[in-house]
Design a protein around this motif. Structure first.
Motif, PDB file in Angstrom:
ATOM      1  N   ARG A  77      51.388  36.517  47.972  1.00  0.00           N
ATOM      2  CA  ARG A  77      50.158  36.376  47.180  1.00  0.00           C
ATOM      3  C   ARG A  77      49.243  35.292  47.754  1.00  0.00           C
ATOM      4  NH1 ARG A  77      49.525  38.793  42.360  1.00  0.00           N
ATOM      5  NH2 ARG A  77      48.066  37.158  41.727  1.00  0.00           N
ATOM      6  N   ALA A 131      47.639  36.587  50.877  1.00  0.00           N
ATOM      7  CA  ALA A 131      46.616  37.600  50.579  1.00  0.00           C
ATOM      8  C   ALA A 131      45.395  36.995  49.900  1.00  0.00           C
ATOM      9  CB  ALA A 131      47.222  38.686  49.698  1.00  0.00           C
ATOM     10  N   LEU A 179      45.393  35.766  46.879  1.00  0.00           N
ATOM     11  CA  LEU A 179      45.426  36.044  45.450  1.00  0.00           C
ATOM     12  C   LEU A 179      45.792  34.817  44.634  1.00  0.00           C
ATOM     13  CD1 LEU A 179      47.300  39.465  45.608  1.00  0.00           C
ATOM     14  CD2 LEU A 179      44.884  39.105  45.060  1.00  0.00           C
ATOM     15  N   ARG A 221      39.938  38.855  53.993  1.00  0.00           N
ATOM     16  CA  ARG A 221      40.536  39.964  53.230  1.00  0.00           C
ATOM     17  C   ARG A 221      40.222  41.316  53.864  1.00  0.00           C
ATOM     18  NH1 ARG A 221      39.104  36.752  48.875  1.00  0.00           N
ATOM     19  NH2 ARG A 221      37.236  37.939  48.374  1.00  0.00           N
ATOM     20  N   ALA A 243      47.424  44.857  51.624  1.00  0.00           N
ATOM     21  CA  ALA A 243      48.533  44.271  50.871  1.00  0.00           C
ATOM     22  C   ALA A 243      49.196  45.296  49.969  1.00  0.00           C
ATOM     23  CB  ALA A 243      48.033  43.086  50.040  1.00  0.00           C
ATOM     24  N   THR A 275      44.528  42.494  40.506  1.00  0.00           N
ATOM     25  CA  THR A 275      44.996  42.082  41.829  1.00  0.00           C
ATOM     26  C   THR A 275      44.376  42.960  42.901  1.00  0.00           C
ATOM     27  OG1 THR A 275      47.081  41.297  40.929  1.00  0.00           O
ATOM     28  CG2 THR A 275      47.046  41.797  43.284  1.00  0.00           C
ATOM     29  N   LEU A 333      41.799  41.902  46.009  1.00  0.00           N
ATOM     30  CA  LEU A 333      42.104  42.094  47.434  1.00  0.00           C
ATOM     31  C   LEU A 333      40.914  42.653  48.212  1.00  0.00           C
ATOM     32  CD1 LEU A 333      45.689  43.618  47.114  1.00  0.00           C
ATOM     33  CD2 LEU A 333      45.109  41.474  48.254  1.00  0.00           C
TER      34      LEU A 333
END
Lengths: 243, 223
Positions: free
Chosen positions: A63, A66, A68, A91, A96, B84, B88
């Motif tokens: 995470r 990525a 996040l 990104r 992911a 989420t 991304l």
């Protein structure tokens, strides 16, 4: 954009930025440290497999890489781009796969993939959707709503979703969970394909056997890593590193 | 395109899901219509009483109903980890905010397309119809702006359905007061010269919320 080279050695020779470079990464939830002073480097063409017991911080690591979850301390660079300041650009390079499929149950597989493509402002969207679905063997289910799919098929669609924008770096959190043998072989070909075309893959796993034949392995101990070997450093946990 | 494309994609995705689930529009519509119908039987419909009471009824119906729908706005993103997935995407976080906000605005406007004519007929205020439209649009924009932010905050709490109104109403009170006052003026209960001052105030609130809420949203969704 990353320089796509055929081998990590060629990339190292060129002295370009690593696919991922992490230094002094710390993350705690409340008073519980999860990652402690973690440093690692993943080069282009490399597959890094991260193992460890439950609570070791594998998911947190994915995470954080990525973008996040914000780390408490430390720096992360993706292809030389600092994730904290240039997260949006970074990104674009990252695909992911998380524990959750990141799909909308009420939409069809095609609609989910098209939505992801539009969020990435991709061109040739229909061709990309079909290519990604083909790669994961879900093309016959493109018209089906996600709520009608089994767990394993959702996982495949989730991987297709991550591949839609042809990322240079693939981050996967226990991707083999729920996959049958056929799907596992598809996963292996995906991982090999990304690494083989000069990309990089970081994945967490509970599987003691390598997912692909030539991956570097890293073990996160319980309670967070005090330090981790960078690429090329000797480690008891480094097995099957790329030649 | 890099901003507008993902915003429209996000809005369209919510519209598509709404067409299939009807999670937002139907509950809000039912609540709003029921409120307006019940209140229409509660008092004597003289012009003076209608001018005094009807604006309050209208905005209680729409705003309280809207909260029911706003609670659903981010729960569908949170329940399956889809927030989420949005995070991304290589877009700024406020792109996500504006996409969700725009979808809420569209859904609430759809509700009002049904509710306003029913309100006008039941309360016999056809003369004010033209003035109610800009008031409704500006108020809805403000509700969507504030509500999207607090929906994103409330969805991370255990009692999300309770938490949203607690967070939302104190901030939205100036907006609701301005909407009621402007509507009241358009229905003839006060001097019409003041009506545009309240409408102007609504526009100012919208502008402030549309600047502040995306900034706050980024802080909320960033870990």
């Amino acid at each position: 954009m990353p320089r796509m080279t055929n081998t990590p050695e060629a990339d190292a020779d060129a002295q370009g930025p690593a696919a991922i470079r992490v230094e002094g990464l710390c993350k705690a939830f409340g008073r519980t440290p999860v990652l402690r002073s973690l440093s690692l480097e993943v080069r282009w063409g490399e597959v890094l497999s991260v193992s460890g017991p439950n609570g070791a911080g594998k998911t947190t690591l994915i995470r954080v890489l990525a973008g996040l979850t914000r780390p408490d301390a430390g720096s992360i660079e993706v292809d030389g781009l600092p994730l904290s300041r240039m997260g949006s650009m970074a990104r674009r390079l990252i695909g992911a796969v998380t524990h959750e499929p990141l799909l909308y149950d009420g939409l069809t597989v095609r609609e989910n993939l098209r939505f992801t493509g539009r969020m990435f402002s991709l061109d040739r969207l229909d061709a990309r959707v079909e290519a990604a679905a083909d790669r994961l063997g879900v093309r016959p289910r493109l018209g089906d709503r996600v709520e009608t799919l089994s767990h394993g098929l959702r996982k495949r669609v989730s991987i297709a979703r991550a591949l839609l924008h042809e990322p240079s770096i693939l981050l996967m959190d226990e991707p083999e969970t729920g996959l049958d043998r056929h799907a596992l072989s598809l996963l292996e070909s995906v991982v090999s394909g990304v690494a083989g075309s000069g990309g990089a893959v970081v994945m967490t796993t509970h599987n003691p056997a390598p997912t692909v034949g030539s991956e570097r392995r890293m073990h996160l101990p319980a309670g967070g890593a005090a330090a981790s070997p960078a690429r090329g450093e000797a480690s008891e946990e480094d097995v099957g590193a790329k030649p | 395109m890099s901003f507008l494309g993902p915003v429209l994609a996000l809005m369209w995705k919510d519209v598509l899901l709404e067409l299939r689930t009807r999670d937002f529009v139907v509950p809000v519509l039912v609540f709003s219509l029921m409120t307006i119908v019940v209140f229409s039987f509660a008092f004597e419909p003289t012009p003076r009483v209608i001018a005094l009471v009807a604006p309050g009824v209208l905005w209680v119906a729409i705003v309280f109903g809207g909260v029911v729908g706003l609670a659903r706005s981010f729960s569908q993103e949170k329940d399956h980890g889809n927030l989420t997935g949005l995070m991304l995407a290589p877009v700024s976080r406020d792109t996500i905010y504006f996409g969700k906000m725009l979808a809420c605005f569209v859904f609430m406007t759809l509700v009002e397309v049904v509710v306003l004519p029913v309100f006008i007929v039941l309360y016999d205020v056809a003369d004010a119809a033209a003035e109610l439209v800009p008031i409704a649009l500006l108020t809805t924009l403000g509700i969507a702006a504030v509500g999207t932010l607090f929906s994103a905050i409330a969805v991370n709490t255990r009692a999300r359905e309770v938490m949203l109104p607690i967070l939302f109403f104190p901030v939205a009170v100036p907006l609701i007061v301005a909407a009621v006052e402007a509507s009241s003026l358009s229905l003839g209960a006060a001097q019409s010269v003041e009506a545009w001052q309240w409408i102007g105030l609504l526009a100012v609130f919208d502008a402030v919320f549309l600047v502040v809420c995306p900034v706050a949203f980024v802080a909320v969704v960033e870990d």
